[in-house]
Design an enzyme around this catalytic site. Structure first.
Site, PDB file in Angstrom:
ATOM      1  N   TYR A  30      -1.907   6.971   4.909  1.00  0.00           N
ATOM      2  CA  TYR A  30      -2.760   5.985   5.576  1.00  0.00           C
ATOM      3  C   TYR A  30      -2.665   4.619   4.922  1.00  0.00           C
ATOM      4  O   TYR A  30      -2.053   4.469   3.861  1.00  0.00           O
ATOM      5  CB  TYR A  30      -4.216   6.465   5.596  1.00  0.00           C
ATOM      6  CG  TYR A  30      -4.952   6.320   4.275  1.00  0.00           C
ATOM      7  CD1 TYR A  30      -4.679   7.155   3.196  1.00  0.00           C
ATOM      8  CD2 TYR A  30      -5.912   5.329   4.105  1.00  0.00           C
ATOM      9  CE1 TYR A  30      -5.360   7.012   1.999  1.00  0.00           C
ATOM     10  CE2 TYR A  30      -6.610   5.182   2.903  1.00  0.00           C
ATOM     11  CZ  TYR A  30      -6.324   6.035   1.848  1.00  0.00           C
ATOM     12  OH  TYR A  30      -6.993   5.889   0.658  1.00  0.00           O
ATOM     13  N   ARG A  49       4.032  -0.841   2.218  1.00  0.00           N
ATOM     14  CA  ARG A  49       3.544   0.331   1.468  1.00  0.00           C
ATOM     15  C   ARG A  49       3.466   1.548   2.383  1.00  0.00           C
ATOM     16  O   ARG A  49       3.792   2.666   1.954  1.00  0.00           O
ATOM     17  CB  ARG A  49       2.189   0.028   0.825  1.00  0.00           C
ATOM     18  CG  ARG A  49       1.732   1.130  -0.133  1.00  0.00           C
ATOM     19  CD  ARG A  49       0.499   0.745  -0.922  1.00  0.00           C
ATOM     20  NE  ARG A  49      -0.652   0.525  -0.071  1.00  0.00           N
ATOM     21  CZ  ARG A  49      -1.828   0.074  -0.493  1.00  0.00           C
ATOM     22  NH1 ARG A  49      -2.005  -0.215  -1.777  1.00  0.00           N
ATOM     23  NH2 ARG A  49      -2.832  -0.106   0.336  1.00  0.00           N
ATOM     24  N   LYS A 144       0.005   6.861  -0.703  1.00  0.00           N
ATOM     25  CA  LYS A 144      -1.332   6.705  -0.124  1.00  0.00           C
ATOM     26  C   LYS A 144      -1.567   7.856   0.858  1.00  0.00           C
ATOM     27  O   LYS A 144      -1.477   7.691   2.084  1.00  0.00           O
ATOM     28  CB  LYS A 144      -1.477   5.324   0.526  1.00  0.00           C
ATOM     29  CG  LYS A 144      -2.927   4.852   0.578  1.00  0.00           C
ATOM     30  CD  LYS A 144      -3.035   3.361   0.751  1.00  0.00           C
ATOM     31  CE  LYS A 144      -4.417   2.894   1.144  1.00  0.00           C
ATOM     32  NZ  LYS A 144      -5.479   3.133   0.181  1.00  0.00           N
TER      33      LYS A 144
END
Ligand SMILES: Cc1ncc(COP(=O)(O)O)c(C=O)c1O
Length: 286
Positions: A30, A49, A144
């Site tokens: 996420y 990212r 993440k």
């Protein structure tokens, strides 16, 4: 309105099958982008990212960078509030329950935008509190991942203590906090752990780095021993939603004199100026 698998729809109508691997395994990644005056802050860094997280867990990126931008901007335009937090996640998709990756399954994509909640002014001015805990999460904290049970358990330790964050130590060294990165000040030098598999490479961590460089604040990335954190002149936590927040109480004891320090005040002001400058530029190009 939210976005689910190619469609914009009211959140009440956004449904995911129970066999989604996000639900069954926490198998997904996420991002969260802060949006100021309808302009996403550091969107390209967040998208980069996301691409790294997806590659690390071998989930196919369902969209091009351009398509991601388009979805985010469309969603942002539909919300009533100007300052928002855009949350988006990609899971490996829906398949019969089996740990090994399924073949030929499309990822599930969900995007929502909520009003942005930054720390209230009083908290910024007085500073927050944190408790400490042993960092017992997995060894890929640079991804993440939506599998946040470790972070949730650790955050609850501070929630139970009425504190804003849980600061983590692994093998006696500072890593990060349950939902933020950590900086400390020792004798005028700003310190933070270097990027590694043990911490999330925060976008705000990068912004603070740039601010420190621009403001000629001495900055060093190195291992920081637990004792150094406990005897620090200042402790800060940083994240997209917290921005920079001074921690003035650690495990119930004051950090230095128990008030936000001079470097925090400077960095906080520089952060606001930096944000305003970048947002003026991004607002023009959006
Ligand atoms: C574990 C962890 N570390 C660091 C951060 C800070 O990252 P960013 O500055 O990109 O929001 C977060 C943000 O949610 C986080 O969950």
């Amino acid at each position: 309105m939210v976005f689910l698998n190619g469609k914009f729809l009211p959140i009440e109508q956004a449904m995911v099958p129970v066999l989604d691997r996000g639900f069954i395994f926490g198998d997904g990644v996420y991002e969260l982008i802060p949006v100021y005056s309808r302009a996403p802050f550091r969107m390209e860094d967040h998208l980069a990212r996301l691409e790294r997280s997806l590659a690390a867990v071998r989930i196919k990126n369902p969209y091009t960078r351009e398509k991601w931008r388009e979805i985010i901007l469309q969603l942002v335009a539909q919300q009533p509030s100007k300052d928002q937090a855009v949350y988006f996640q990609v899971t490996r998709g829906v398949a019969k329950r089996d740990h090994a990756f399924p073949a030929g399954v499309e990822p599930t994509v969900f995007v929502m935008a909520n009003p942005l909640v930054n720390p209230p002014r009083e908290l910024v001015e007085k500073g927050g509190s944190a408790v400490t805990a042993v960092d017992n999460r997995w060894l890929r904290c640079d991804i993440k991942s939506i599998s946040l049970i470790g972070n949730c358990l650790l955050r609850q330790v501070s929630a139970d203590a009425g504190a804003q964050e849980t600061i983590l130590f692994r093998d006696g060294k500072l890593t990060e906090a349950s939902a933020s990165n950590v900086f400390v000040v020792k004798r005028g030098v700003l310190l933070s752990p270097p990027k590694s598999n043990l911490i999330l490479p925060g976008i705000t961590y990068d912004v603070v780095t740039e601010i420190a460089q621009a403001g000629k604040i001495p900055l060093e990335f190195r291992d920081i021993a637990e004792a150094e954190v406990r005897s620090a002149d200042e402790v800060w936590v940083t994240s997209s939603s917290k921005e920079i927040l001074a921690i003035v109480t650690l495990d119930g004891k004051p950090v230095a004199d128990g008030r936000p320090g001079p470097l925090f005040k400077r960095a906080f002001r520089l952060y606001q100026e930096f944000k305003a400058k970048v947002m003026r530029k991004e607002a023009v190009s959006v």
